[in-house]
Design a protein around this motif. Sequence first.
Motif, PDB file in Angstrom:
ATOM      1  N   ASP A 219      39.140  52.554  53.114  1.00 46.87           N
ATOM      2  CA  ASP A 219      39.560  51.151  53.117  1.00 46.87           C
ATOM      3  C   ASP A 219      38.335  50.235  53.148  1.00 46.87           C
ATOM      4  O   ASP A 219      38.196  49.314  52.331  1.00 46.87           O
ATOM      5  N   ARG A 220      37.428  50.478  54.075  1.00 43.85           N
ATOM      6  CA  ARG A 220      36.232  49.643  54.193  1.00 43.85           C
ATOM      7  C   ARG A 220      35.375  49.696  52.932  1.00 43.85           C
ATOM      8  O   ARG A 220      34.852  48.678  52.473  1.00 43.85           O
ATOM      9  N   LEU A 222      36.257  50.584  49.712  1.00 39.05           N
ATOM     10  CA  LEU A 222      36.892  50.007  48.537  1.00 39.05           C
ATOM     11  C   LEU A 222      36.795  48.484  48.539  1.00 39.05           C
ATOM     12  O   LEU A 222      36.668  47.864  47.485  1.00 39.05           O
ATOM     13  N   ASN A 223      36.819  47.891  49.723  1.00 37.98           N
ATOM     14  CA  ASN A 223      36.852  46.432  49.818  1.00 37.98           C
ATOM     15  C   ASN A 223      35.509  45.778  50.107  1.00 37.98           C
ATOM     16  O   ASN A 223      35.447  44.552  50.247  1.00 37.98           O
ATOM     17  N   ASN A 224      34.437  46.592  50.172  1.00 36.08           N
ATOM     18  CA  ASN A 224      33.134  46.008  50.504  1.00 36.08           C
ATOM     19  C   ASN A 224      31.965  46.517  49.672  1.00 36.08           C
ATOM     20  O   ASN A 224      30.917  45.883  49.644  1.00 36.08           O
ATOM     21  N   ALA A 237      29.496  42.710  54.709  1.00 40.94           N
ATOM     22  CA  ALA A 237      29.892  43.826  53.842  1.00 40.94           C
ATOM     23  C   ALA A 237      28.993  45.040  54.067  1.00 40.94           C
ATOM     24  O   ALA A 237      29.463  46.186  54.069  1.00 40.94           O
ATOM     25  N   GLU A 240      30.075  46.772  57.183  1.00 38.33           N
ATOM     26  CA  GLU A 240      31.287  47.556  56.935  1.00 38.33           C
ATOM     27  C   GLU A 240      30.952  48.876  56.253  1.00 38.33           C
ATOM     28  O   GLU A 240      31.529  49.925  56.579  1.00 38.33           O
ATOM     29  N   ALA A 305      44.442  50.710  51.607  1.00 43.46           N
ATOM     30  CA  ALA A 305      43.234  50.035  51.144  1.00 43.46           C
ATOM     31  C   ALA A 305      43.484  48.802  50.286  1.00 43.46           C
ATOM     32  O   ALA A 305      42.578  47.975  50.116  1.00 43.46           O
ATOM     33  N   VAL A 306      44.673  48.662  49.736  1.00 46.20           N
ATOM     34  CA  VAL A 306      44.972  47.485  48.909  1.00 46.20           C
ATOM     35  C   VAL A 306      45.544  46.402  49.815  1.00 46.20           C
ATOM     36  O   VAL A 306      46.623  46.551  50.383  1.00 46.20           O
ATOM     37  N   HIS A 307      44.832  45.321  49.936  1.00 41.85           N
ATOM     38  CA  HIS A 307      45.253  44.226  50.788  1.00 41.85           C
ATOM     39  C   HIS A 307      45.929  43.140  49.945  1.00 41.85           C
ATOM     40  O   HIS A 307      45.678  43.028  48.749  1.00 41.85           O
ATOM     41  N   LYS A 310      50.826  43.997  46.697  1.00 44.15           N
ATOM     42  CA  LYS A 310      50.765  45.362  46.171  1.00 44.15           C
ATOM     43  C   LYS A 310      51.741  45.468  45.002  1.00 44.15           C
ATOM     44  O   LYS A 310      52.952  45.435  45.180  1.00 44.15           O
ATOM     45  N   ARG A 325      40.524  52.456  40.135  1.00 43.12           N
ATOM     46  CA  ARG A 325      39.681  51.543  40.923  1.00 43.12           C
ATOM     47  C   ARG A 325      38.361  52.216  41.280  1.00 43.12           C
ATOM     48  O   ARG A 325      37.295  51.577  41.216  1.00 43.12           O
TER      49      ARG A 325
END
Length: 383
Positions: A219-220, A222-224, A237, A240, A305-307, A310, A325
């Motif tokens: 999660d961290r 994928l988003n950073n 970032a 993270e 992981a998708v915030h 969805k 992704r």
Amino acid sequence: MDNYNMILPRITYGGAGALENLRHVVSGRRKAAIFTDKGVLAAGLLDLPQEIVRSAGAETVILSDIPAEPSYGAVQALVDEFRTLGADMIIAVGGGSAMDTAKLASILATDEYTVKDLLDDPLRGKKTVTTCFIPTTAGTGSEATPNAIVAVPERELKIGIVNPAMVPDYVILDVRMIRNLPRKIAAASGVDAMAHAIECFTSNKANPFSDTFALDAFDRILNNIERACDDPDALDAKREMQIAAYYGGIAITCSGTTAVHALSYPLGGKYHIAHGVSNAILLMPVMRFNEPAIRRKLALAYDRAVHGEKKCVTDEEKSAWIINRMGEIVKHLDIPTNLSQWNVSRDELEPLVEAGMSVQRLLVNNMRTVTPEDARNIFPQIL
């Protein structure tokens, strides 16, 4: 799995100014051997840790002749040097190679056995020196694992030496140590961490302990990861990513990586391709191969992981989104996705297959069985 366990570093320091805790770690020590590499040394990243150690009253000696992808012979030479120093503390400041070398030194203070001996009998090593690891990349997770990876030139392969005694006693995660990491290195090490997370989450040995850390790490990342690599000032970032890499290392101790890492070892051993890059090259082909067997797990990764909104509904859609992704991230970070720049020909396919299939320690973790014929179908995708 019905039975599982978790091994953690004894104390981990993180957050603002975490490096200052090094003063307490070395309190009462006479001499600290600092394992690092020439790049870290040239970047000045050793200045503050060394200053702190000296201000705490301990002498320091630096061992920096660590190549990027060390062979067991190169590691042995550093271990031999370390034995002459009389150090009662090991500090590793660097990436995976520096930390792995330091780990091996910590269980090789005796001359009763060598690094080469540990290739066949890893548990023979006994830890005799306290260790503190300060990572300067956000990727390998070596600061949390019992693993040390060395190249075996005569086999054109990398081999993992695994011994629980090598888990560090102390870990310090300070974002200042990765702030100015070059984008190329940040990208390769970050994708390595992404591979750790998704492989451990989809491993045959996955369990509640490993899932907790692997899923959070994924999660961290994928988003950073993209902002952490692209923006030198994105300290949030980068922090993270530092945490995610550490969590990925913990997941490895609980579960284990799979066919991505297994098949990538020959790329590092034979062509000396950086570990993170070789994993990035094989990540998509192996994930696509594994997809039918890991679809539900990838769907769960999507849910975590998708915030925000969805749009995917079915497990198949979610699984495809996650794989796509990851491919987008590798492309965005300008990491090679094939071996074209290394001029690898199809004539070398069989040696690659043979070497990759020999890494059964990791292949047994793969939820979809990988046969030699499967490997013959996967490797041509990256030639």
